[in-house]
Design an enzyme around this catalytic site. Structure first.
Site, short mmCIF file in Angstrom:
data_model
loop_
_atom_site.label_atom_id
_atom_site.label_comp_id
_atom_site.label_asym_id
_atom_site.label_seq_id
_atom_site.Cartn_x
_atom_site.Cartn_y
_atom_site.Cartn_z
N HIS A 1 -22.22 3.09 32.81
CA HIS A 1 -23.46 3.76 32.76
C HIS A 1 -24.54 2.38 33.24
CE1 HIS A 1 -27.23 6.05 31.89
NE2 HIS A 1 -27.74 4.83 31.62
N GLU A 2 -24.21 1.47 32.65
CA GLU A 2 -25.13 0.25 32.67
C GLU A 2 -24.87 -0.52 34.09
OE1 GLU A 2 -27.94 -0.04 30.94
OE2 GLU A 2 -27.21 1.43 29.60
N HIS B 1 -26.47 1.09 37.02
CA HIS B 1 -27.79 0.49 37.28
C HIS B 1 -27.54 -0.68 38.29
CE1 HIS B 1 -29.94 3.20 34.74
NE2 HIS B 1 -29.52 2.75 33.65
N GLU C 1 -31.70 7.16 35.93
CA GLU C 1 -30.83 7.40 34.75
C GLU C 1 -29.74 8.36 35.17
OE1 GLU C 1 -30.45 5.51 32.13
OE2 GLU C 1 -32.09 4.30 32.69
#
Length: 550
Positions: free
Chosen positions: A407-408, A411, A445
């Site tokens: 997930h990070e 980004h 997100e």
């Protein structure tokens, strides 16, 4: 994008806290996983402390304080001790401890009311070396990082009385033995005293003489705990090869000679194997060993709080001639989370949706920018990414969740697709994965969620404490807000578009590398049709199923 200061690790204290009152850096991309300040009625916290630093054979009292600011019907408390510590006097309110290669674990389900509850137990130091005690508290019925707390106590256990120290250093470490996670002995590593000379001294090469090449092979593996397949009180144990790690073969031609770099390469993708060859300058090489680093070429790496890559060094082979094998080399147990995060990024790399040899198609071959993850034991500097330094910051237990890591990294991937530009994001701190925030927050997100879903081929979000939430949804799903301001709706709509309409996400990523979007609406209505990606009835029906209508 606000500027912020990276918090470097300080020597660990005897007490650690997580959850309530946790301090967070101001960042532009707050994560769904971050321990962001939550409403007062949703906070849980935990602290852990030792009353003394025990040396081997000594005891200490471990005190755990659980704090709640609201009623919680089922709060799960999990305590994990490293192999170097053992529970010797268990609090009767705790479950009987279980033992595995990662140490001892005990747990309890609590009913909490506002206030603090204290649990104490006696522990004994049984081995020397780095050790980490971990405590987790979470709401079993409402899994969410804002309804959870994590605490960590780090120490390095010494043999003599008074020799145990606060903190633990594992950035450069020896390999963990195949037979177990810890050992009192230390294998030979660069800089160690040279062993006695071999009984048959090596012969120096005569002028013009060349000795036959020598090849050293082996396999790098990592033992770690995984939230994928685990639970709040029992994460899954994994023993897997480490792919695409930089490996260097070092050696000394003679017993008193200097250290030389003999060869370098990468561990094999999927199997962690390596075979490095060199042409010796003597008939027998006095010492040969391998060093592995948490870096894959120059494409991704995991670093500590001082931006140093983690390294694990194998045992040394002595008096080497002909082909040899180091067998299975295990990453040092104190580094297991760093290696887990590193290998998780390998999963993303092989399905990154790029037409170049870089992370994104808009970067030229040979001029790629890497993904960097910063983590260290006991870290409270997470969980987030910033585009100021294009770095992912993971807190202590975050790497246990592959979904959190990806997930990070998602980004970072979006930042690369946008060539460093980032949307102006509002109402995103805090934000909740299944609740409405803003359309800009839902887009940034939701894309990161979709990257994790795409990588793991699921729609289940996991967290470092072992809890998880299935985010598969339709118009009848309860407990999830509607529309494109809810990141779970955006993330699942994206993966369905990629898999059911686009034939993968490469075309979508290529489009994103050429156009910038601030919202999912802009992505779907403006840029998809401009680049030949379907936004017709089939695609709209997918969005409708996820409660998004344009």
């Amino acid at each position: 994008m606000p500027m912020f200061r990276i918090r470097l690790p300080k020597p660990a204290a005897l007490i650690a806290a997580g959850g309530i009152g946790a301090c967070i850096a101001t960042v532009a991309v707050p994560s769904a996983y971050a321990a962001a300040p939550a409403p007062a009625d949703s906070r849980l916290g935990v602290t852990a402390s030792l009353d003394r630093l025990p040396s081997i054979g000594e005891r200490s009292t471990l005190t755990v304080n659980i704090t709640a600011e609201t009623d919680v019907k089922r709060a799960g408390l999990s305590l994990q001790l490293p192999p170097a510590l053992r529970i010797v006097d268990r609090n009767p309110s705790l479950a009987a401890p279980t033992t595995d290669p990662f140490g001892q674990r005990t747990s309890r389900t609590l009913t909490l009311t506002p206030g603090t509850r204290t649990i104490e137990l006696e522990v004994k130091a049984v081995a020397t070396g780095p050790a980490q005690i971990q405590a987790d508290i979470s709401d079993i019925d409402r899994p969410d990082p804002r309804r959870a707390g994590h605490a960590s106590v780090e120490l390095t256990i010494g043999k003599a009385k008074g020799s145990t120290a606060k903190g633990m250093s594992v950035t450069k470490a020896d390999a963990t033995p195949v037979s177990g996670p810890t050992t009192p002995g230390r294998p030979v590593r660069p800089g160690a005293a040279a062993p006695a000379a071999p009984s048959t001294p090596p012969q120096a090469a005569a002028p013009g003489k060349r000795y036959a090449p020598v090849c050293v092979s082996g396999t790098l593996r990592n033992r770690f705990q995984s939230s994928e397949g685990g639970s709040w009180n029992s994460k899954a144990s994994r023993d897997l090869p480490v792919s695409n790690a930089n490996v260097t073969l070092w050696g000394r031609a003679t017993a008193g000679g200097g250290t030389q770099k003999l060869a370098a390469g990468l561990t094999g993708n999927g199997d962690g194997t390596f075979k490095l060859c060199y042409t010796p300058s003597t008939s027998v090489t006095s010492q040969v060993w391998a060093e592995f680093q948490t870096q894959a070429g120059t494409m991704w790496s995991v670093v500590d709080g001082y931006n140093r890559r983690y390294s694990t060094t194998s045992n040394a082979l002595s008096n080497v001639s002909g082909n040899k094998s180091l067998g299975t080399v295990y990453a040092n147990s104190g580094q297991s989370r760093a290696w887990h995060a590193f290998d998780t990024l390998n999963k993303l790399w092989w399905d990154r949706g790029s037409t170049s040899t870089c992370w994104t198609s808009n970067q030229r071959d040979g001029r790629c920018t890497p993904i960097t993850v910063q983590w260290y034991p006991g870290s409270t500097d997470g969980t987030y990414w910033t585009n100021r330094d294009d770095k992912v910051h993971l807190a202590d237990s975050d790497p246990d969740s592959g979904h959190t890591t990806v997930h990070e990294a998602g980004h970072s991937l979006m930042g690369k697709l946008y060539n460093g530009w980032w949307p102006y994001v509002t109402n995103c701190s805090p934000h909740y994965i299944n609740r409405t925030s803003s359309t800009t927050c839902g887009w940034t997100e939701g894309f990161a969620d979709a990257v994790a879903f795409h990588t793991f081929k699921d729609t289940v979000m996991t967290w470092g404490n072992g809890s998880s939430m299935n985010l598969a949804n339709d118009r009848g799903t309860r407990g999830m807000d509607w529309g494109d301001a809810c990141e779970a709706r955006v993330g699942t709509a994206l993966v369905d578009l990629w898999s059911q309409v686009d034939g993968g996400w490469t075309k979508s990523n290529t489009m994103m590398s050429r156009e910038r979007q601030s919202t999912f609406r802009e992505y779907f209505l403006t840029d998809r049709p401009a680049y030949g990606l379907d936004s017709g009835p089939k695609a709209r029906n997918i969005l409708y199923g996820h409660t998004i209508q344009y």
